[in-house]
Motif scaffolding. Structure first.
Motif, PDB file in Angstrom:
ATOM      1  N   TRP A 190       0.509  -1.342  -0.232  1.00 12.99           N
ATOM      2  CA  TRP A 190       0.017  -0.223  -0.046  1.00 12.99           C
ATOM      3  C   TRP A 190       0.406   1.437  -0.462  1.00 12.99           C
ATOM      4  O   TRP A 190       0.407   2.119  -0.443  1.00 12.99           O
ATOM      5  N   CYS A 213       4.646   5.210  -3.785  1.00 15.27           N
ATOM      6  CA  CYS A 213       4.775   6.536  -4.000  1.00 15.27           C
ATOM      7  C   CYS A 213       5.918   6.587  -2.964  1.00 15.27           C
ATOM      8  O   CYS A 213       7.000   7.163  -3.290  1.00 15.27           O
ATOM      9  N   ALA A 256      -1.251  14.129  -1.307  1.00 14.13           N
ATOM     10  CA  ALA A 256      -1.522  12.879  -2.177  1.00 14.13           C
ATOM     11  C   ALA A 256      -1.299  12.538  -0.784  1.00 14.13           C
ATOM     12  O   ALA A 256      -1.799  10.946  -1.052  1.00 14.13           O
ATOM     13  N   PRO A 280      -3.516  10.382   1.844  1.00 15.60           N
ATOM     14  CA  PRO A 280      -4.221  10.084   2.523  1.00 15.60           C
ATOM     15  C   PRO A 280      -4.550   9.549   3.469  1.00 15.60           C
ATOM     16  O   PRO A 280      -3.282   9.521   4.774  1.00 15.60           O
ATOM     17  N   TRP A 285      -5.507   6.983   6.952  1.00 14.37           N
ATOM     18  CA  TRP A 285      -5.571   5.394   6.190  1.00 14.37           C
ATOM     19  C   TRP A 285      -6.502   4.628   7.603  1.00 14.37           C
ATOM     20  O   TRP A 285      -6.434   3.398   7.812  1.00 14.37           O
ATOM     21  N   ASP A 343      -9.528   3.837   7.765  1.00 16.36           N
ATOM     22  CA  ASP A 343     -10.293   3.148   7.852  1.00 16.36           C
ATOM     23  C   ASP A 343      -9.819   1.867   6.821  1.00 16.36           C
ATOM     24  O   ASP A 343     -10.651   0.708   6.463  1.00 16.36           O
ATOM     25  N   HIS A 344      -8.629   1.750   6.709  1.00 21.18           N
ATOM     26  CA  HIS A 344      -7.859   0.464   5.917  1.00 21.18           C
ATOM     27  C   HIS A 344      -6.831  -0.223   6.943  1.00 21.18           C
ATOM     28  O   HIS A 344      -7.161  -1.746   6.603  1.00 21.18           O
TER      29      HIS A 344
END
Lengths: 263, 548
Positions: B37, B41, B96, B98, B100, B102-103
């Motif tokens: 994940w 980047c 850019a 985000p 995380w 919820d992840h």
């Protein structure tokens, strides 16, 4: 004096509870099963409340005795000398309330015209990719033919991060840092209603032809999805499709599931 | 190197039988989630050089340096585990990165933090960083904000962030991070884009700890030197917070043009605009056709609209730190172009545009390949600031409308285009590259007035509602939803042609004159209800008397 034994106050209590359940209770139901929720529209609340009111009236008028007891406080308010201030107050407040409701109905309100968009419109049976005809029906991802996708996943990841990320996001949740600028919002691939429902050839079509390649029912003029055949090669598109499914842990719909001839 | 199924089976068997050391290596906590994940980047080696990095300004964090912006620790120090956790969960607004939340679960984040730290030797070699003790916030009032303003100047926040806080200070064009890459001074009026969060407490923490690796210093030493007190630094935080609205703007789909009697506001700063409703339209980079643009300056436009039955006026306000062309920003422009241009080099794919021929597939011309003919900005040239308002050529009856990216051959858009230092013009556009003038200097043609003021453009555009009988020129009709889209360019950021900030279709709605029924109907309903009530009460009372 026990108000809750009295049919008038019972009727009032039922109406209040019904209103609270409809307006504030129902929106919590979808959340219990993990779905997104929205407030109940005013017209639906009104419809439900009218139904409840009719039911209550049938119940209170069911027997003469209950009906008369129900009317007691109503009559008392209209007649009794010691309730004259309450009477006056209601005679002023109720008409004003009706006037306000009427105003809210007739004043100028503005809403965007409804956009009736098909999210997964029917695909064509064949397309041209950079001028070369390509039959979509029955088409499988050629990169899966050799049994392993590990390398294709890495290539797809590169393509995704250099091209798709600003809108579809690191989490493949449609919440990239540019997503808020576009309507309709970019598709969340981690949603069970998106790529798991689609064959890889459908996804290829959507990527290759982008927003402008949508049929009219898909509102092509609004979509910010690029025409990727102008930017990516065929191999890159198949690789990014592998990445989408691998990264979200979803499996593409097969042609057997999709039935003969498409989606 | 293609593997075959026959090879895969023994490979899997080998994995299952692998010695413990190999399994242990695979099981470095956090590595699997990081590779899956984060590496896109930040790179597999944590150097901030993943495949996505070239499309980003600012670039993703290089974990090997141990330099972190958002910390609770003294300037120059490493962050605590809580600091790293917070950035993973909440992300870095305005970049850019985000959130995380919820992840990842708690345990996954803990492992990720440990894994991130393993990229830098400093976490091993230096003592564990500790969060600074923050003094509690004093209450704020008018006088406090005035004192905050005073120290905003004294400690030279204005040098970079500008007098009005719009990121337009005299030093703003020269700012570089520790990797010599251009970096923007934050627009303090948009606290929802602050990298470390927009609350007073978070702003105060940034002032105390500074942002390592960026030109934003810590002001703790000024307190130690008794140049200012702890409370006065809080005042600065409170003042900075007061520059942004209470809540981030809410996006609404319909921009309403209120109807005024008599004259429209005469100028862009006329008091007549004060009462007109403000609408926020977010803009983002043009990442749809080549040459794409991943780092636009303008992130949104505030729109106001008024009409008087014969003329329509729009007031458009947006932030842009430079009044382009501005030689002070020339170097900034070449640095940005050097950094961002490679993100879209078409080296790996060279579509045969002539053969693309997507047009037969859909209702739109499809391939906008002809825009590839638009030259990207060149470092030496200078460009104006610009703003475009798109409309369809006539108000659509159904939901069909032109392609939002400046139309196409089949359905061009009617365009208002303004450029700094020039009069606005009315155009017909068939895609991002192809304009042609429409109408001319006839009476009722588009008129523009623009003011640049401390990092803010304020532009008024005015035109008659009537199309004047010119073909393809939109006539504005009250009571109809008219599609409208906004694009903006910052010349000093190297933005021109296809490279700029774009937004979706919205609707412009011109209010109709208020019908008398709007007042008569409620009054009538009120009177009738009152009369009915009185009659009912009278009857009940009469019956009661008769019964008695």
């Amino acid at each position: 004096m026990k108000p809750l034994r009295h049919p008038f106050w019972q009727a009032v209590a039922i109406l209040v509870i019904a209103y609270l359940l409809i307006a504030y209770g129902i929106p919590h139901l979808p959340q219990l099963v993990g779905m997104e929720s929205a407030p109940v529209p005013g017209s639906v609340v009104l419809q439900y409340m009218v139904t409840v009111l009719v039911g209550v009236l049938i119940w209170v008028s069911d027997s003469d005795e209950r009906w008369n007891r129900f009317l007691e406080p109503v009559r008392a308010t209209m007649v009794d000398g010691d309730k004259r201030w309450l009477r006056l107050g209601l005679l002023i407040a109720l008409p004003l309330l009706v006037g306000l409701l009427a105003f809210r109905q007739v004043r100028q309100t503005v809403a965007a015209p409804p956009s009736l968009r098909s999210i997964h419109p029917a695909p064509p049976s064949s397309i041209t990719f950079r001028g070369r005809p390509l039959n979509l029906a029955g088409l499988d991802n050629p990169l899966r033919a050799d049994g392993s996708v590990a390398e294709d996943y890495e290539e797809g990841k590169r393509v995704y991060y250099q091209n798709c990320l600003p809108c579809h996001g690191d989490g493949l949740d449609g919440r990239g840092h540019f997503a808020h600028g576009f309507t309709p919002a970019p598709l969340p691939f981690n949603d069970s209603g998106t790529i798991p429902q689609l064959t890889e050839s459908f996804v290829f079509w959507r990527i290759a032809k982008g927003g402008p390649g949508l049929p009219k029912e898909g509102a092509p003029w609004n979509s910010a999805m690029p025409v990727w055949e102008d930017i990516l090669t065929e191999e890159e598109i198949w690789a990014v499709i592998v990445f989408l499914y691998e990264q979200t842990g979803a499996t593409p719909r097969t042609w057997a599931e999709a039935g003969e001839g498409g989606e | 190197m293609r593997r075959s199924a026959s090879l895969a089976v023994p490979f899997l068997a080998a994995l299952l039988l692998a010695p413990a050391s190999l399994v242990a290596q695979d099981a470095v906590p956090g590595k699997a989630e990081y590779d899956r994940w984060c590496a896109g980047c930040h790179g597999v080696d944590g150097k901030g050089d993943g495949p996505g990095a070239t499309t980003m300004m600012p670039r993703p964090r290089d974990f090997t340096t141990g330099r972190y912006q958002i910390r609770s620790t003294p300037s120059g120090a490493l962050p605590t585990d809580e600091d790293l956790t917070r950035v993973i969960l909440d992300g870095m607004p305005g970049t850019a990165m985000p959130g995380w939340r919820d992840h990842f679960g708690e345990a996954e984040v803990r492992d990720l933090v440990a894994y991130l730290k393993s990229f830098s030797p400093f976490f091993e070699s230096q003592p564990a960083p500790e969060a600074m003790e923050m003094p509690s916030a004093p209450g704020a009032d008018e006088a406090a904000l005035a004192e905050g303003r005073e120290f905003y100047q004294k400690i030279e926040c204005n040098k970079c962030h500008g007098e009005a806080g719009r990121g337009d200070g005299p030093s703003a064009p020269t700012l570089e991070d520790d990797d010599d890459l251009p970096i923007r001074a934050a627009d303090l009026t948009e606290n929802w884009f602050f990298n470390g969060g927009g609350s007073v407490e978070e702003i105060h923490e940034r002032l105390v700890t500074g942002l390592n690796g960026t030109p934003m210093p810590s002001f703790q030493d000024l307190i130690a030197a008794e140049f200012m007190t702890e409370e006065q630094l809080w005042r600065v935080a409170q003042y900075v917070r007061s520059l942004a609205p209470e809540e981030p703007p809410v996006v609404r789909e319909v921009v309403r043009a209120g109807r005024v009697e008599g004259d429209l506001p005469a100028s862009v700063d006329d008091a007549g605009w004060d009462l007109a409703e403000r609408y926020y339209v977010p803009l983002v980079g043009q990442v749809i056709v080549r040459p794409r643009w991943f780092s636009p300056t303008v992130d949104g436009v505030w729109v106001q609209a008024l009409h008087n039955g014969s003329e329509l006026a729009l007031r458009l306000v947006w932030h842009d730190p430079s009044e382009s062309p501005d030689p002070q920003w020339d170097e900034w422009q070449s640095k940005v172009l050097a950094l961002m241009a490679p993100a879209d080099s078409p080296a790996d794919a060279s579509p045969d545009t002539a053969a693309a021929g997507a047009s037969e597939q859909g209702p739109l011309s499809g391939s906008q390949a002809d825009t590839t003919a638009v030259a990207a900005a060149s470092p030496g040239a200078s460009y104006p600031d610009a703003l475009a308002v798109q409309f369809p050529r006539s108000i659509p009856d159904g939901m069909e409308r032109p392609y939002f990216l400046m139309g196409d051959d089949r359905d061009p858009v009617y365009l208002w285009r303004w450029e700094s230092g020039q009069q606005a013009s009315e155009l017909l556009a068939r895609g991002l590259a192809r304009y042609e003038p429409l109408g001319g200097s006839q009476p009722g043609a588009l008129v523009a007035e623009a003011v640049f003021d401390q990092g803010e453009w304020r532009l008024m555009l005015r035109r008659t509602l009537d199309a004047g009988g010119i073909e393809d020129r939109l006539g504005f009709e009250p009571g109809r939803a008219i599609p409208m889209a906004l694009f903006a360019w910052d010349g000093s950021n190297g933005e021109t042609g296809a490279q700029g900030a774009i937004g979706s279709w919205y609707f412009l709605y011109l209010d109709q004159p208020t019908a008398s029924s709007v007042y008569v109907t409620p009054a009538l309903a009120t009177l009738l209800t009152a009369a009915l009530g009185v009659v009912l009460v009278r009857r009940a009372q009469r019956r009661a008397r008769n019964d008695a």
